[in-house]
Every structure is written in C-alpha cells, then in structure tokens.
Design a protein around this motif. Structure first.
Motif, PDB file in Angstrom:
ATOM      1  N   ASP A   1      76.395  41.773  95.405  1.00  0.00           N
ATOM      2  CA  ASP A   1      76.492  43.232  95.327  1.00  0.00           C
ATOM      3  C   ASP A   1      75.098  43.834  95.508  1.00  0.00           C
ATOM      4  O   ASP A   1      74.285  43.849  94.582  1.00  0.00           O
ATOM      5  N   VAL A   2      74.822  44.346  96.701  1.00  0.00           N
ATOM      6  CA  VAL A   2      73.499  44.858  97.023  1.00  0.00           C
ATOM      7  C   VAL A   2      73.155  46.078  96.166  1.00  0.00           C
ATOM      8  O   VAL A   2      72.019  46.240  95.713  1.00  0.00           O
ATOM      9  N   GLU A   3      74.140  46.947  95.926  1.00  0.00           N
ATOM     10  CA  GLU A   3      73.877  48.139  95.114  1.00  0.00           C
ATOM     11  C   GLU A   3      73.527  47.753  93.685  1.00  0.00           C
ATOM     12  O   GLU A   3      72.619  48.331  93.079  1.00  0.00           O
ATOM     13  N   MET A   4      74.218  46.774  93.138  1.00  0.00           N
ATOM     14  CA  MET A   4      73.922  46.323  91.788  1.00  0.00           C
ATOM     15  C   MET A   4      72.538  45.676  91.735  1.00  0.00           C
ATOM     16  O   MET A   4      71.750  45.919  90.818  1.00  0.00           O
TER      17      MET A   4
ATOM     18  N   THR B   1      63.332  51.174  88.535  1.00  0.00           N
ATOM     19  CA  THR B   1      64.610  51.369  87.861  1.00  0.00           C
ATOM     20  C   THR B   1      64.435  52.352  86.713  1.00  0.00           C
ATOM     21  O   THR B   1      63.342  52.558  86.209  1.00  0.00           O
TER      22      THR B   1
ATOM     23  N   THR C   1      73.945  37.536  92.890  1.00  0.00           N
ATOM     24  CA  THR C   1      74.949  38.557  93.156  1.00  0.00           C
ATOM     25  C   THR C   1      75.027  38.843  94.649  1.00  0.00           C
ATOM     26  O   THR C   1      74.018  38.761  95.363  1.00  0.00           O
TER      27      THR C   1
ATOM     28  N   GLU D   1      80.931  46.954  86.137  1.00  0.00           N
ATOM     29  CA  GLU D   1      79.929  47.882  85.610  1.00  0.00           C
ATOM     30  C   GLU D   1      79.624  47.584  84.151  1.00  0.00           C
ATOM     31  O   GLU D   1      78.465  47.619  83.719  1.00  0.00           O
TER      32      GLU D   1
ATOM     33  N   HIS E   1      65.377  37.505  97.767  1.00  0.00           N
ATOM     34  CA  HIS E   1      66.364  37.387  98.847  1.00  0.00           C
ATOM     35  C   HIS E   1      66.180  36.072  99.587  1.00  0.00           C
ATOM     36  O   HIS E   1      65.060  35.717  99.987  1.00  0.00           O
TER      37      HIS E   1
ATOM     38  N   ALA F   1      69.966  46.335  93.505  1.00  0.00           N
ATOM     39  CA  ALA F   1      68.924  47.353  93.625  1.00  0.00           C
ATOM     40  C   ALA F   1      68.677  48.085  92.311  1.00  0.00           C
ATOM     41  O   ALA F   1      67.648  48.752  92.161  1.00  0.00           O
ATOM     42  N   ARG F   2      69.586  47.956  91.356  1.00  0.00           N
ATOM     43  CA  ARG F   2      69.416  48.589  90.041  1.00  0.00           C
ATOM     44  C   ARG F   2      68.766  47.648  89.039  1.00  0.00           C
ATOM     45  O   ARG F   2      68.582  47.993  87.880  1.00  0.00           O
TER      46      ARG F   2
ATOM     47  N   THR G   1      69.736  37.379  95.868  1.00  0.00           N
ATOM     48  CA  THR G   1      70.691  37.840  96.872  1.00  0.00           C
ATOM     49  C   THR G   1      70.524  37.043  98.156  1.00  0.00           C
ATOM     50  O   THR G   1      69.558  36.312  98.342  1.00  0.00           O
TER      51      THR G   1
ATOM     52  N   SER H   1      85.915  46.942  89.568  1.00  0.00           N
ATOM     53  CA  SER H   1      84.681  47.733  89.552  1.00  0.00           C
ATOM     54  C   SER H   1      84.309  48.200  88.150  1.00  0.00           C
ATOM     55  O   SER H   1      83.130  48.181  87.768  1.00  0.00           O
TER      56      SER H   1
END
Length: 245
Positions: A215-218, A241, A213, A192, A227, A220-221, A50, A188
């Motif tokens: 997409d920070v939320e993605m 996770t 990516t 997913e 970074h 984090a999973r 990221t 979206s």
C-alpha cells in the motif's frame, strides 16, 4: 575500542543493521532473493519496505527477523552479531527482542484470545502465570479487545484477530516489531485501524516497527520508506509525517 572492532560489534545506537545481506536459493539455477542489502534502523522508527511483487520484501524481513540466514553478509540486532549464533540463541533473541505480525494472524484456534497472547510469555518463561494473564489483559484492553479475551479466534472479525496478533507481538515487550503485509487481508476500515495501532506502538510505546506493505499511500504516512526492486535496495527515503490524532 578501535574503529575496526567498533564496526564488527555494531553501532550502539542502532537497533538493527543489515550489512551486505544477500540470500541465494541454491539449485540447478540459483535464485537471488535479496542482494547486498545495507540498512540501519534506530529506535522509534516506523519503516515501510515496499516494492513490486517478487522484489524480495518478505525475504528481507525474514532475514532481518532471524527467521532465515543470509547466504552472505550479516544482520546485527541491538549491536549483536547474529550470523554465527546457534539456532537456540537466535530463537532466544527473537523471543526477547523481536515481535512478529504476519498477513494472516496465525492464532491457534484451540486457545482463547488471552491464551494466544500469553504464548510468547510462556516460551520466554520469565514471569509467573498471574503476571502473564495480567500482561495479556492489559494489552487486549489497550487494543479494544478486553471483552473478547475468553473468546476463540473464530469468534472474532479479521480486523480483531489481527489486533490480537499485534498484542501477541508485544507480549514480551520487544523493542522491534516486524510486520509482513499486516493489513493485506483486511478491508479498508480494519486496515486503517491496524495502521493506526502500529503508529501508536511507535509514538506512544517507543517501539520500532518495520512493515512490508504493498500500500503506497500507507507507506507514505510512515517515517521512512525502503524500496526494493529485483532484490536490491534502490531507495531509502525519509517522509514528513504528522502525529496521529
């Protein structure tokens, strides 16, 4: 083997190592894309790269995937040093060890879905035509595309085309999949689906996935997040996770 020789050869338990990797574009004003990156990735990891736009995420991925050469430092794949390899040997290592998924699927429009998945197998040329068809059909079936194998890419949705790209990346059973913004051009729901497929590749097929990516939320999973800021690695964090349902 002494300690120096072991470092030179690469750690046998690591799938990928970047040692002081730097990439500078020469010119009147040189531009540094990435600087002094040190990174080690083992089997079965799901790693996010990221960072803000222009931070060097894709540049780093291309260096890790042997699509570009560092100006300094080196990349080791499965313990093998790649910096001094010929272009032919690097291409062979990409075919055998690496699979690629890009933001835009890059499927060839003149070929069927099945034929697109077979392209890496044809290039590696280790199995016969029947085995290639069977392997392509097995992958398409696993990704919910069995009924589409005779269609052309333009007959599929964006999410379906990206799943074909994932199947193509898996065609030669590489241990490492590199993905550059694989959900960046998708809605979206499709994003997913592709995210879940990449997770399954790690958890069910034992592959390693490194994905750029925004997409920070993605991110984090995933198992781990690397970074970048201004071409430099500023954090390397392991996330807690839960297994995919």
């Amino acid at each position: 083997m002494d300690e120096h020789a072991n470092r030179a050869a690469g750690h046998p338990d690591l799938l990928l190592e970047a040692r002081g990797v730097t990439r500078v574009l020469s010119g009147i004003v040189p531009v540094t894309l990435v600087a002094d990156i040190n990174l080690s990735v083992g089997p079965g990891e799901y790693v996010a790269i990221t960072g803000p736009s222009g931070s060097g995420k894709s540049s780093l991925l291309y260096l890790l995937g042997l699509l570009d050469r560092p100006s300094a430092g080196e990349v080791l794949i499965a313990g093998q040093r790649t910096q001094e390899m010929s272009e032919r040997d690097r291409a062979q290592m990409r075919l055998e060890t690496l699979g690629f998924v890009f933001q835009f699927h890059f499927l060839l429009p003149e070929f069927s879905i099945r034929e697109n998945v077979m392209i890496p197998m044809r290039r590696l040329a280790r199995v016969g035509e029947g085995a290639m068809r069977s392997r392509a059909d097995e992958l398409l079936d696993a990704l919910g595309l069995a009924d589409h194998r005779h269609k052309q890419p333009d007959q599929l949705s964006g999410g379906q085309r990206q799943r074909v790209a994932v199947a193509r990346a898996l065609a030669n059973e590489p241990p490492l999949i590199l993905a550059d913004e694989p959900t960046g051009s998708l809605d979206s729901k499709s994003s997913e689906q592709v995210f879940d497929i990449l997770r399954q590749i790690v958890e069910e097929r034992g592959k390693t996935v490194i994905a750029v990516t925004h997409d920070v939320e993605m991110a984090a999973r995933m198992h781990r997040g690397v970074h970048l800021v201004d071409g430099r690695l500023v954090s390397d964090e392991r996330f807690v996770t839960t297994p995919a349902a």
